[in-house]
Design a protein around this motif. Structure first.
Motif, PDB file in Angstrom:
ATOM      1  N   ARG A 127     -14.168  85.636  38.960  1.00  0.00           N
ATOM      2  CA  ARG A 127     -13.826  85.469  37.545  1.00  0.00           C
ATOM      3  C   ARG A 127     -13.521  86.773  36.831  1.00  0.00           C
ATOM      4  O   ARG A 127     -12.659  86.814  35.964  1.00  0.00           O
ATOM      5  N   GLU A 129     -13.342  90.287  38.310  1.00  0.00           N
ATOM      6  CA  GLU A 129     -12.678  91.409  38.976  1.00  0.00           C
ATOM      7  C   GLU A 129     -11.270  90.999  39.389  1.00  0.00           C
ATOM      8  O   GLU A 129     -11.041  90.555  40.509  1.00  0.00           O
ATOM      9  N   ILE A 130     -10.345  91.172  38.461  1.00  0.00           N
ATOM     10  CA  ILE A 130      -8.957  90.771  38.675  1.00  0.00           C
ATOM     11  C   ILE A 130      -8.207  91.913  39.378  1.00  0.00           C
ATOM     12  O   ILE A 130      -8.207  93.044  38.896  1.00  0.00           O
ATOM     13  N   ARG A 135      -2.972  91.615  36.968  1.00  0.00           N
ATOM     14  CA  ARG A 135      -3.434  91.911  35.607  1.00  0.00           C
ATOM     15  C   ARG A 135      -2.396  91.648  34.524  1.00  0.00           C
ATOM     16  O   ARG A 135      -2.743  91.568  33.357  1.00  0.00           O
ATOM     17  N   GLU A 136      -1.127  91.505  34.888  1.00  0.00           N
ATOM     18  CA  GLU A 136      -0.103  91.221  33.882  1.00  0.00           C
ATOM     19  C   GLU A 136      -0.086  89.748  33.498  1.00  0.00           C
ATOM     20  O   GLU A 136       0.491  89.378  32.489  1.00  0.00           O
ATOM     21  N   ARG A 137      -0.733  88.909  34.301  1.00  0.00           N
ATOM     22  CA  ARG A 137      -0.793  87.477  34.023  1.00  0.00           C
ATOM     23  C   ARG A 137      -1.952  87.175  33.080  1.00  0.00           C
ATOM     24  O   ARG A 137      -2.822  88.002  32.848  1.00  0.00           O
ATOM     25  N   ASP A 138      -1.977  85.958  32.575  1.00  0.00           N
ATOM     26  CA  ASP A 138      -3.048  85.507  31.701  1.00  0.00           C
ATOM     27  C   ASP A 138      -4.388  85.592  32.450  1.00  0.00           C
ATOM     28  O   ASP A 138      -4.553  84.942  33.491  1.00  0.00           O
ATOM     29  N   PRO A 139      -5.359  86.363  31.947  1.00  0.00           N
ATOM     30  CA  PRO A 139      -6.626  86.555  32.661  1.00  0.00           C
ATOM     31  C   PRO A 139      -7.392  85.252  32.912  1.00  0.00           C
ATOM     32  O   PRO A 139      -8.003  85.089  33.972  1.00  0.00           O
ATOM     33  N   GLU A 140      -7.350  84.332  31.977  1.00  0.00           N
ATOM     34  CA  GLU A 140      -8.059  83.062  32.164  1.00  0.00           C
ATOM     35  C   GLU A 140      -7.419  82.237  33.282  1.00  0.00           C
ATOM     36  O   GLU A 140      -8.113  81.608  34.080  1.00  0.00           O
ATOM     37  N   VAL A 142      -5.675  83.457  35.846  1.00  0.00           N
ATOM     38  CA  VAL A 142      -5.965  84.142  37.106  1.00  0.00           C
ATOM     39  C   VAL A 142      -7.398  83.855  37.545  1.00  0.00           C
ATOM     40  O   VAL A 142      -7.653  83.550  38.708  1.00  0.00           O
ATOM     41  N   ALA A 143      -8.343  83.929  36.613  1.00  0.00           N
ATOM     42  CA  ALA A 143      -9.747  83.650  36.937  1.00  0.00           C
ATOM     43  C   ALA A 143      -9.916  82.219  37.438  1.00  0.00           C
ATOM     44  O   ALA A 143     -10.645  81.974  38.407  1.00  0.00           O
TER      45      ALA A 143
END
Length: 163
Positions: A127, A129-130, A135-140, A142-143
């Motif tokens: 959740r 450590e991206i 990191r350019e994508r939506d963090p939520e 990606v998580a």
């Protein structure tokens, strides 16, 4: 993951005896476990440092496996990757874990193994450590993807234990 009781966690273990499950030490922070944030509960036994446990929900019920860490570690200068959460880390933060297979195969000494985060905190890492390339994508988003992939890989490991 739904909230679990100590009894449910102990009964979920598929690859150890009842007495081994009873001797297991739960994490010190078990009462404060953020269940809604987890797809897998993983921890090292504080009284037996080489032992660890992974518990997931499968078909609406908890299923857990006891694992054992290798007694040697990789060098911190060696890059390594957890094969469950797929987080790149220092080699000293990843360990080879083996699990006795369930049933007769396990009683005959058969095991399966994989490289996993040494602290078994894969659910948190998936959740937070991206990797840099995501990191350019939506963090939520990606998580959520990383968490779903972690769950699939843990179920794959569990399938190997149950075979």
């Amino acid at each position: 993951m739904h909230a679990l009781t100590e009894k449910q966690v102990r009964r979920s273990l598929v690859n150890c005896s009842r007495s081994e499950a009873e001797s297991m030490t739960l994490p010190r922070t078990f009462a404060e476990t953020p269940w809604e944030e987890l797809v897998v509960l993983g921890w090292r036994d504080p009284r037996a440092p080489l032992r660890g446990y992974l518990v997931v929900e499968r078909e609406g019920r908890p299923v857990g496996v006891a694992v054992r860490a290798a007694d040697t570690r990789m060098s911190s200068g060696t890059p390594a990757m957890c094969l469950l959460c797929q987080t790149a880390q220092a080699g000293s933060d990843v360990s080879l874990f083996t699990a006795r297979r369930a049933g007769e195969a396990g009683r005959n000494g058969n095991t399966v193994g994989t490289y996993v985060c040494a602290d078994l905190a894969c659910a948190v890492r998936a959740r937070v450590e991206i990797p840099p390339w995501l990191r350019e994508r939506d963090p939520e988003e990606v998580a959520a993807e990383r968490t779903a992939e972690l769950e699939q890989r843990v179920h794959g490991f569990l399938d190997a234990v149950l075979r």
